[in-house]
Every structure is written in structure tokens, then in C-alpha cells.
Motif scaffolding. Structure first.
Motif, PDB file in Angstrom:
ATOM      1  N   GLU A  83      84.278  25.792  43.871  1.00  0.00           N
ATOM      2  CA  GLU A  83      83.694  26.350  44.928  1.00  0.00           C
ATOM      3  C   GLU A  83      82.145  26.339  45.051  1.00  0.00           C
ATOM      4  O   GLU A  83      81.613  26.476  43.877  1.00  0.00           O
ATOM      5  CB  GLU A  83      84.362  27.436  45.292  1.00  0.00           C
ATOM      6  CG  GLU A  83      84.156  28.683  44.151  1.00  0.00           C
ATOM      7  CD  GLU A  83      84.931  29.976  44.250  1.00  0.00           C
ATOM      8  OE1 GLU A  83      84.589  31.074  43.735  1.00  0.00           O
ATOM      9  OE2 GLU A  83      86.137  29.955  45.119  1.00  0.00           O
ATOM     10  N   PRO A  84      81.391  26.261  46.035  1.00  0.00           N
ATOM     11  CA  PRO A  84      80.023  26.219  45.923  1.00  0.00           C
ATOM     12  C   PRO A  84      79.720  27.937  45.588  1.00  0.00           C
ATOM     13  O   PRO A  84      80.384  28.812  46.251  1.00  0.00           O
ATOM     14  CB  PRO A  84      79.728  26.025  47.438  1.00  0.00           C
ATOM     15  CG  PRO A  84      80.978  26.011  48.201  1.00  0.00           C
ATOM     16  CD  PRO A  84      82.164  26.196  47.389  1.00  0.00           C
ATOM     17  N   VAL A  85      78.673  28.096  44.933  1.00  0.00           N
ATOM     18  CA  VAL A  85      78.411  29.410  44.383  1.00  0.00           C
ATOM     19  C   VAL A  85      76.871  29.547  44.372  1.00  0.00           C
ATOM     20  O   VAL A  85      76.286  28.671  43.711  1.00  0.00           O
ATOM     21  CB  VAL A  85      78.962  29.701  42.938  1.00  0.00           C
ATOM     22  CG1 VAL A  85      78.541  31.139  42.567  1.00  0.00           C
ATOM     23  CG2 VAL A  85      80.406  29.712  43.052  1.00  0.00           C
ATOM     24  N   GLY A  86      76.277  30.403  44.907  1.00  0.00           N
ATOM     25  CA  GLY A  86      74.870  30.330  44.938  1.00  0.00           C
ATOM     26  C   GLY A  86      74.280  30.350  43.573  1.00  0.00           C
ATOM     27  O   GLY A  86      74.868  31.322  42.585  1.00  0.00           O
ATOM     28  N   GLU A  87      73.296  29.612  43.141  1.00  0.00           N
ATOM     29  CA  GLU A  87      72.808  29.547  41.690  1.00  0.00           C
ATOM     30  C   GLU A  87      71.355  29.227  41.809  1.00  0.00           C
ATOM     31  O   GLU A  87      70.814  28.481  42.555  1.00  0.00           O
ATOM     32  CB  GLU A  87      73.701  28.483  41.080  1.00  0.00           C
ATOM     33  CG  GLU A  87      73.558  28.705  39.468  1.00  0.00           C
ATOM     34  CD  GLU A  87      74.632  27.619  38.862  1.00  0.00           C
ATOM     35  OE1 GLU A  87      74.404  27.153  37.868  1.00  0.00           O
ATOM     36  OE2 GLU A  87      75.844  27.867  39.274  1.00  0.00           O
ATOM     37  N   TRP A  96      67.216  28.097  44.657  1.00  0.00           N
ATOM     38  CA  TRP A  96      68.441  28.798  44.951  1.00  0.00           C
ATOM     39  C   TRP A  96      69.425  27.990  45.692  1.00  0.00           C
ATOM     40  O   TRP A  96      69.105  27.628  47.195  1.00  0.00           O
ATOM     41  CB  TRP A  96      68.556  30.283  45.227  1.00  0.00           C
ATOM     42  CG  TRP A  96      69.672  31.008  45.394  1.00  0.00           C
ATOM     43  CD1 TRP A  96      70.662  31.020  46.162  1.00  0.00           C
ATOM     44  CD2 TRP A  96      70.046  31.736  44.385  1.00  0.00           C
ATOM     45  NE1 TRP A  96      71.536  32.070  45.857  1.00  0.00           N
ATOM     46  CE2 TRP A  96      71.385  32.203  44.596  1.00  0.00           C
ATOM     47  CE3 TRP A  96      69.691  31.977  42.979  1.00  0.00           C
ATOM     48  CZ2 TRP A  96      71.910  33.062  43.602  1.00  0.00           C
ATOM     49  CZ3 TRP A  96      70.281  32.715  42.051  1.00  0.00           C
ATOM     50  CH2 TRP A  96      71.419  33.396  42.416  1.00  0.00           C
ATOM     51  N   HIS A  97      70.325  27.405  45.256  1.00  0.00           N
ATOM     52  CA  HIS A  97      71.351  26.586  45.940  1.00  0.00           C
ATOM     53  C   HIS A  97      72.821  26.889  45.642  1.00  0.00           C
ATOM     54  O   HIS A  97      72.966  27.308  44.503  1.00  0.00           O
ATOM     55  CB  HIS A  97      71.087  24.940  45.957  1.00  0.00           C
ATOM     56  CG  HIS A  97      69.729  24.783  46.557  1.00  0.00           C
ATOM     57  ND1 HIS A  97      69.452  24.706  47.820  1.00  0.00           N
ATOM     58  CD2 HIS A  97      68.535  24.483  45.851  1.00  0.00           C
ATOM     59  CE1 HIS A  97      68.284  24.189  47.853  1.00  0.00           C
ATOM     60  NE2 HIS A  97      67.538  24.087  46.732  1.00  0.00           N
ATOM     61  N   ASP A  98      73.543  26.261  46.350  1.00  0.00           N
ATOM     62  CA  ASP A  98      75.088  26.545  46.077  1.00  0.00           C
ATOM     63  C   ASP A  98      75.436  25.357  45.162  1.00  0.00           C
ATOM     64  O   ASP A  98      75.594  24.185  45.620  1.00  0.00           O
ATOM     65  CB  ASP A  98      75.996  26.428  47.539  1.00  0.00           C
ATOM     66  CG  ASP A  98      75.813  27.569  48.201  1.00  0.00           C
ATOM     67  OD1 ASP A  98      75.265  28.715  47.579  1.00  0.00           O
ATOM     68  OD2 ASP A  98      76.320  27.682  49.440  1.00  0.00           O
ATOM     69  N   GLN A 127      80.580  31.592  35.902  1.00  0.00           N
ATOM     70  CA  GLN A 127      79.442  30.933  36.320  1.00  0.00           C
ATOM     71  C   GLN A 127      78.271  30.684  35.161  1.00  0.00           C
ATOM     72  O   GLN A 127      77.877  29.445  34.843  1.00  0.00           O
ATOM     73  CB  GLN A 127      78.885  31.598  37.546  1.00  0.00           C
ATOM     74  CG  GLN A 127      77.604  30.515  38.104  1.00  0.00           C
ATOM     75  CD  GLN A 127      76.964  31.401  39.446  1.00  0.00           C
ATOM     76  OE1 GLN A 127      77.449  32.441  39.653  1.00  0.00           O
ATOM     77  NE2 GLN A 127      76.099  30.833  40.055  1.00  0.00           N
ATOM     78  N   LEU A 145      74.835  19.800  42.759  1.00  0.00           N
ATOM     79  CA  LEU A 145      74.717  19.959  43.916  1.00  0.00           C
ATOM     80  C   LEU A 145      75.442  19.001  44.496  1.00  0.00           C
ATOM     81  O   LEU A 145      75.282  17.787  44.218  1.00  0.00           O
ATOM     82  CB  LEU A 145      73.212  20.151  44.290  1.00  0.00           C
ATOM     83  CG  LEU A 145      72.482  21.524  43.635  1.00  0.00           C
ATOM     84  CD1 LEU A 145      71.037  21.411  43.855  1.00  0.00           C
ATOM     85  CD2 LEU A 145      73.283  22.739  43.792  1.00  0.00           C
ATOM     86  N   THR A 149      72.297  18.108  49.313  1.00  0.00           N
ATOM     87  CA  THR A 149      71.355  19.384  48.896  1.00  0.00           C
ATOM     88  C   THR A 149      70.694  19.110  47.928  1.00  0.00           C
ATOM     89  O   THR A 149      69.509  19.592  47.551  1.00  0.00           O
ATOM     90  CB  THR A 149      72.505  20.339  48.426  1.00  0.00           C
ATOM     91  OG1 THR A 149      73.461  20.771  49.601  1.00  0.00           O
ATOM     92  CG2 THR A 149      72.017  21.957  47.963  1.00  0.00           C
TER      93      THR A 149
END
Length: 163
Positions: A83-87, A96-98, A127, A145, A149
């Protein structure tokens, strides 16, 4: 030992595969102290050896006040739906991107005495385990990414004042 400066995107050490640690010596013990001292600063969840300029398979972590390290970590298990997770990443400051990550992860390695360490968990720990082992394989979170993105992130890198 000192808090070591973080190497930034563009430094070749961040794109190289790290070598295994074959022998625990004073240099490896000093590396662990530096990794732990460097990850203790507020806002840091993990620091991999390449991020401080050392091409060896080791990282430190700081998750909810639990601070430690692992040598020769191997990501042995991930589970759940990616899943996309803010990182973000200390080596790519200000971005800062998913990134696509699994919700659960397990890493196996050793400590300074050669004893097996197993780190496993969910959420931020999962993560961080994936993020830091990626560093040891010469990968950055930018590589995780989605294409559109990633293009945006690379533009942000090029326009940053640190690049």
C-alpha cells in the motif's frame, strides 16, 4: 562517538550494494556506535550505514523510543497487501511522498556478539525495516514511487537547494 553527517542523493555510496560484515572488529563496533548516535536525533526512524558513507550491511533504528541496530540484515518476510505509505528519507531532505510498502515485515541479522536478531512488526517498524534494507541494496524510497510521482519527486530534487 559522533553523530555522522548524512550522505545526500547523488552520492554514489547510496546506489552501491553494501558488503556483508564478515568480522566483528573495533571498526564495526565504532560503526554501530555512530549509527546509534546518528539515529537518536529527533525525527529519525532509521539510518543505514551507506547514509553515513560506509558500504557495509548495518542499520540502526529508532521506533517509538526503541533504539537498536542490526548487522547483516536480511528481509526474510513481508506480508499483507502493498500500500502507499507516506515516506521521507534523510538522504533526500525535504521530500515526502507515498511509497509502496508492505504493512508487515521481518528482518533477520546479528548483533555485535554474533547472536541472531529478529526484528518484525507492522506500521512504522515494517516501513523502516523495508526502507533501511533497501538502502543496503543501493535503493532509495524514490525507486518505490509510482512513475508519475517519481517524476515529480525527481523534479523536486533537481530544484532543491541541497542538490
Amino acid at each position: 562517538m559522533p553523530v555522522r553527517p548524512i550522505r545526500l542523493f547523488g552520492d554514489p555510496v547510496l546506489r552501491a550494494t553494501s558488503a556483508p560484515i564478515d568480522e566483528i572488529d573495533d571498526g564495526v563496533r565504532a560503526l554501530v556506535r555512530d549509527l546509534v548516535d546518528t539515529v537518536e536525533l529527533p525525527g529519525r526512524a532509521g539510518v543505514a550505514a551507506p547514509q553515513i558513507g560506509v558500504g557495509l550491511r548495518a542499520f540502526s533504528y529508532n521506533i517509538d523510543g526503541d533504539i537498536g541496530y542490526i548487522l547483516n540484515p536480511v528481509l526474510t518476510e513481508v506480508s499483507g497487501e502493498p500500500e502507499p505509505v507516506g515516506e521521507g528519507c534523510l538522504s533526500v531532505p525535504g521530500l515526502w511522498h507515498d511509497a509502496i510498502r508492505y504493512p508487515r515485515a521481518k528482518v533477520v541479522g546479528t548483533d555485535l556478539d554474533g547472536n541472531e536478531i529478529v526484528l518484525e512488526g507492522e506500521g512504522l517498524l515494517a516501513q523502516a525495516l523495508q526502507h533501511e534494507t533497501d538502502h543496503l541494496d543501493g535503493k532509495l524510497y524514490l525507486d518505490r514511487l509510482p512513475a508519475e510521482t517519481r517524476r515529480l519527486a525527481m523534479r523536486e530534487v533537481r530544484e532543491s537547494d541541497w542538490f
